[in-house]
Design a protein around this motif. Structure first.
Motif, PDB file in Angstrom:
ATOM      1  N   GLU A 221      47.075  48.830  84.559  1.00  0.00           N
ATOM      2  CA  GLU A 221      47.005  49.960  85.491  1.00  0.00           C
ATOM      3  C   GLU A 221      47.622  49.600  86.834  1.00  0.00           C
ATOM      4  O   GLU A 221      48.342  50.397  87.437  1.00  0.00           O
ATOM      5  N   ARG A 222      47.357  48.382  87.293  1.00  0.00           N
ATOM      6  CA  ARG A 222      47.876  47.965  88.594  1.00  0.00           C
ATOM      7  C   ARG A 222      49.395  47.845  88.584  1.00  0.00           C
ATOM      8  O   ARG A 222      50.063  48.186  89.554  1.00  0.00           O
ATOM      9  N   LEU A 223      49.951  47.359  87.470  1.00  0.00           N
ATOM     10  CA  LEU A 223      51.400  47.188  87.360  1.00  0.00           C
ATOM     11  C   LEU A 223      52.089  48.410  86.762  1.00  0.00           C
ATOM     12  O   LEU A 223      53.307  48.436  86.647  1.00  0.00           O
ATOM     13  N   GLN A 224      51.281  49.389  86.361  1.00  0.00           N
ATOM     14  CA  GLN A 224      51.796  50.627  85.766  1.00  0.00           C
ATOM     15  C   GLN A 224      52.633  50.330  84.528  1.00  0.00           C
ATOM     16  O   GLN A 224      53.779  50.776  84.391  1.00  0.00           O
ATOM     17  N   VAL A 225      52.042  49.558  83.630  1.00  0.00           N
ATOM     18  CA  VAL A 225      52.677  49.239  82.354  1.00  0.00           C
ATOM     19  C   VAL A 225      51.640  49.443  81.258  1.00  0.00           C
ATOM     20  O   VAL A 225      50.464  49.665  81.523  1.00  0.00           O
ATOM     21  N   SER A 226      52.086  49.344  80.012  1.00  0.00           N
ATOM     22  CA  SER A 226      51.142  49.435  78.904  1.00  0.00           C
ATOM     23  C   SER A 226      50.440  48.085  78.730  1.00  0.00           C
ATOM     24  O   SER A 226      50.864  47.060  79.285  1.00  0.00           O
ATOM     25  N   ARG A 227      49.390  48.069  77.943  1.00  0.00           N
ATOM     26  CA  ARG A 227      48.616  46.839  77.775  1.00  0.00           C
ATOM     27  C   ARG A 227      49.325  45.843  76.857  1.00  0.00           C
ATOM     28  O   ARG A 227      49.052  44.647  76.933  1.00  0.00           O
ATOM     29  N   ILE A 228      50.240  46.311  76.006  1.00  0.00           N
ATOM     30  CA  ILE A 228      50.883  45.405  75.044  1.00  0.00           C
ATOM     31  C   ILE A 228      51.680  44.298  75.736  1.00  0.00           C
ATOM     32  O   ILE A 228      51.482  43.116  75.433  1.00  0.00           O
ATOM     33  N   PRO A 229      52.598  44.609  76.684  1.00  0.00           N
ATOM     34  CA  PRO A 229      53.320  43.511  77.343  1.00  0.00           C
ATOM     35  C   PRO A 229      52.415  42.621  78.190  1.00  0.00           C
ATOM     36  O   PRO A 229      52.690  41.432  78.352  1.00  0.00           O
ATOM     37  N   VAL A 230      51.328  43.180  78.716  1.00  0.00           N
ATOM     38  CA  VAL A 230      50.362  42.358  79.452  1.00  0.00           C
ATOM     39  C   VAL A 230      49.722  41.353  78.510  1.00  0.00           C
ATOM     40  O   VAL A 230      49.599  40.158  78.814  1.00  0.00           O
ATOM     41  N   ARG A 231      49.313  41.832  77.335  1.00  0.00           N
ATOM     42  CA  ARG A 231      48.696  40.953  76.333  1.00  0.00           C
ATOM     43  C   ARG A 231      49.669  39.847  75.917  1.00  0.00           C
ATOM     44  O   ARG A 231      49.262  38.709  75.699  1.00  0.00           O
ATOM     45  N   GLU A 232      50.957  40.183  75.825  1.00  0.00           N
ATOM     46  CA  GLU A 232      51.957  39.198  75.422  1.00  0.00           C
ATOM     47  C   GLU A 232      52.330  38.257  76.568  1.00  0.00           C
ATOM     48  O   GLU A 232      52.828  37.155  76.335  1.00  0.00           O
ATOM     49  N   ALA A 233      52.080  38.672  77.807  1.00  0.00           N
ATOM     50  CA  ALA A 233      52.393  37.819  78.956  1.00  0.00           C
ATOM     51  C   ALA A 233      51.356  36.715  79.143  1.00  0.00           C
ATOM     52  O   ALA A 233      51.687  35.620  79.615  1.00  0.00           O
ATOM     53  N   LEU A 234      50.119  36.965  78.778  1.00  0.00           N
ATOM     54  CA  LEU A 234      49.053  35.999  79.027  1.00  0.00           C
ATOM     55  C   LEU A 234      49.255  34.663  78.302  1.00  0.00           C
ATOM     56  O   LEU A 234      49.012  33.605  78.901  1.00  0.00           O
ATOM     57  N   PRO A 235      49.704  34.650  77.043  1.00  0.00           N
ATOM     58  CA  PRO A 235      49.962  33.353  76.404  1.00  0.00           C
ATOM     59  C   PRO A 235      51.043  32.534  77.110  1.00  0.00           C
ATOM     60  O   PRO A 235      51.008  31.299  77.062  1.00  0.00           O
ATOM     61  N   ILE A 236      52.000  33.203  77.756  1.00  0.00           N
ATOM     62  CA  ILE A 236      53.019  32.487  78.521  1.00  0.00           C
ATOM     63  C   ILE A 236      52.355  31.705  79.647  1.00  0.00           C
ATOM     64  O   ILE A 236      52.624  30.512  79.853  1.00  0.00           O
ATOM     65  N   LEU A 237      51.469  32.361  80.359  1.00  0.00           N
ATOM     66  CA  LEU A 237      50.775  31.713  81.472  1.00  0.00           C
ATOM     67  C   LEU A 237      49.816  30.634  80.982  1.00  0.00           C
ATOM     68  O   LEU A 237      49.644  29.607  81.639  1.00  0.00           O
ATOM     69  N   GLU A 238      49.229  30.858  79.820  1.00  0.00           N
ATOM     70  CA  GLU A 238      48.315  29.847  79.282  1.00  0.00           C
ATOM     71  C   GLU A 238      49.084  28.592  78.883  1.00  0.00           C
ATOM     72  O   GLU A 238      48.612  27.471  79.094  1.00  0.00           O
ATOM     73  N   SER A 239      50.288  28.769  78.328  1.00  0.00           N
ATOM     74  CA  SER A 239      51.096  27.607  77.930  1.00  0.00           C
ATOM     75  C   SER A 239      51.525  26.792  79.146  1.00  0.00           C
ATOM     76  O   SER A 239      51.796  25.591  79.033  1.00  0.00           O
ATOM     77  N   GLU A 240      51.588  27.422  80.320  1.00  0.00           N
ATOM     78  CA  GLU A 240      51.981  26.736  81.547  1.00  0.00           C
ATOM     79  C   GLU A 240      50.780  26.189  82.308  1.00  0.00           C
ATOM     80  O   GLU A 240      50.953  25.556  83.357  1.00  0.00           O
ATOM     81  N   GLY A 241      49.575  26.452  81.815  1.00  0.00           N
ATOM     82  CA  GLY A 241      48.378  25.922  82.454  1.00  0.00           C
ATOM     83  C   GLY A 241      47.837  26.757  83.589  1.00  0.00           C
ATOM     84  O   GLY A 241      46.988  26.287  84.357  1.00  0.00           O
ATOM     85  N   PHE A 242      48.276  28.006  83.711  1.00  0.00           N
ATOM     86  CA  PHE A 242      47.791  28.856  84.791  1.00  0.00           C
ATOM     87  C   PHE A 242      46.509  29.599  84.429  1.00  0.00           C
ATOM     88  O   PHE A 242      45.734  29.960  85.309  1.00  0.00           O
ATOM     89  N   ILE A 243      46.314  29.863  83.151  1.00  0.00           N
ATOM     90  CA  ILE A 243      45.098  30.544  82.719  1.00  0.00           C
ATOM     91  C   ILE A 243      44.562  29.843  81.479  1.00  0.00           C
ATOM     92  O   ILE A 243      45.250  29.018  80.865  1.00  0.00           O
ATOM     93  N   SER A 244      43.339  30.162  81.141  1.00  0.00           N
ATOM     94  CA  SER A 244      42.735  29.639  79.916  1.00  0.00           C
ATOM     95  C   SER A 244      41.919  30.740  79.272  1.00  0.00           C
ATOM     96  O   SER A 244      41.481  31.681  79.940  1.00  0.00           O
ATOM     97  N   SER A 245      41.752  30.640  77.979  1.00  0.00           N
ATOM     98  CA  SER A 245      40.947  31.608  77.243  1.00  0.00           C
ATOM     99  C   SER A 245      39.559  31.029  77.045  1.00  0.00           C
ATOM    100  O   SER A 245      39.406  29.923  76.532  1.00  0.00           O
ATOM    101  N   GLN A 246      38.550  31.776  77.462  1.00  0.00           N
ATOM    102  CA  GLN A 246      37.178  31.306  77.364  1.00  0.00           C
ATOM    103  C   GLN A 246      36.368  32.246  76.502  1.00  0.00           C
ATOM    104  O   GLN A 246      36.550  33.470  76.561  1.00  0.00           O
ATOM    105  N   PRO A 247      35.451  31.702  75.696  1.00  0.00           N
ATOM    106  CA  PRO A 247      34.605  32.542  74.847  1.00  0.00           C
ATOM    107  C   PRO A 247      33.815  33.545  75.679  1.00  0.00           C
ATOM    108  O   PRO A 247      33.259  33.190  76.722  1.00  0.00           O
ATOM    109  N   ARG A 248      33.801  34.765  75.238  1.00  0.00           N
ATOM    110  CA  ARG A 248      33.054  35.865  75.846  1.00  0.00           C
ATOM    111  C   ARG A 248      33.568  36.281  77.227  1.00  0.00           C
ATOM    112  O   ARG A 248      33.072  37.231  77.793  1.00  0.00           O
ATOM    113  N   ARG A 249      34.575  35.558  77.783  1.00  0.00           N
ATOM    114  CA  ARG A 249      35.140  35.947  79.079  1.00  0.00           C
ATOM    115  C   ARG A 249      36.596  36.370  78.964  1.00  0.00           C
ATOM    116  O   ARG A 249      37.113  37.079  79.814  1.00  0.00           O
TER     117      ARG A 249
END
Length: 238
Positions: free
Chosen positions: A39-67
């Motif tokens: 909503e903030r970037l005015q895009v659909s959720r699909i490219p956002v979902r695909e962008a997150l693994p890029i950031l995770e591979s670079e160490g900027f984010i992590s996936s946590q259970p239930r969060r």
């Protein structure tokens, strides 16, 4: 508000989120909600979902259970590991760059980055140098990336690309180190590269990284935890 007026690509969304993490707009430990980002970037959720693994591979984010996706919280251990990698890779890049300069490679982009880094310290106007408004830490990182580009070593570029964003993130936490003395070190490294002095450039870069470690770690110790907290395991109900 940042809006996406061009093609909605995961890479472009990852670039925006990466910058927001580096600048602190997205704080360490904060949850990344796909719907809110879309909503903030005015895009659909699909490219956002695909962008997150890029950031995770670079160490900027992590996936946590239930969060879900959470912005990584830097630690002193992260800083030590980053300096360890820089100590090995950046002197190598400087030596490669010097050899290419001696062979006639174009050094002007590196020299331009050096001039721009100088402008981040001395008062300048928007007409003096490009990129006005960028912090010194970003301009110093740009210089390091130009040296790596001049080295023209494909595997080294791929490895350092994963590291460069986190280097910028770390640099932004210690702005008091963005001094004329640091620029002088950069100038000496660049001078050795331009002169084709591979061994000198390598040694100067190694000393530069180690001096950065020595000066940065006490400052970072006041800002970052020594290590990530150990996640508690939930007890099974008896």
């Amino acid at each position: 508000m940042v809006t996406m007026s061009l093609e909605q690509t995961p890479a472009r969304i990852a670039n925006i989120l990466r910058e927001q993490i580096i600048t602190g707009e997205l704080t360490m430990g904060s949850k990344l909600n796909e719907r809110e980002i879309a909503e903030r970037l005015q895009v659909s959720r699909i490219p956002v979902r695909e962008a997150l693994p890029i950031l995770e591979s670079e160490g900027f984010i992590s996936s946590q259970p239930r969060r879900g996706a959470v912005v990584h919280a830097l630690t002193l251990t992260d800083a030590v590991e980053l300096f360890d990698l820089r100590r090995q890779l950046e002197p190598m890049a400087s030596a490669f760059a010097a050899r290419r300069a001696a062979a006639g490679a174009d050094v002007e982009p590196m020299l331009a980055a050096l001039r721009t880094a100088r402008g981040a310290i001395a008062p300048v106007t928007a007409l003096d140098l490009p990129g006005e408004g960028a912090p010194p830490s970003t301009r110093n990182s740009d210089l390091h990336e130009e040296i790596i580009a001049l080295a023209d070593h494909a595997l080294l570029q791929r490895v350092t690309k994963l590291m460069s964003g986190r280097v910028r993130w770390l640099f932004r936490l210690t702005p008091q180190r963005d001094t004329t003395a640091m620029w002088v070190e950069h100038r000496e490294i660049v001078d050795a590269i331009v002169a084709g002095q591979a061994d000198v450039a390598e040694l100067l870069t190694a000393a530069h990284v180690e001096r950065g470690r020595f000066e940065s770690m006490p400052l970072l110790a006041e800002l970052l935890p020594s290590a990530a907290p150990v996640a508690r395991r939930r007890r099974k109900a008896s």
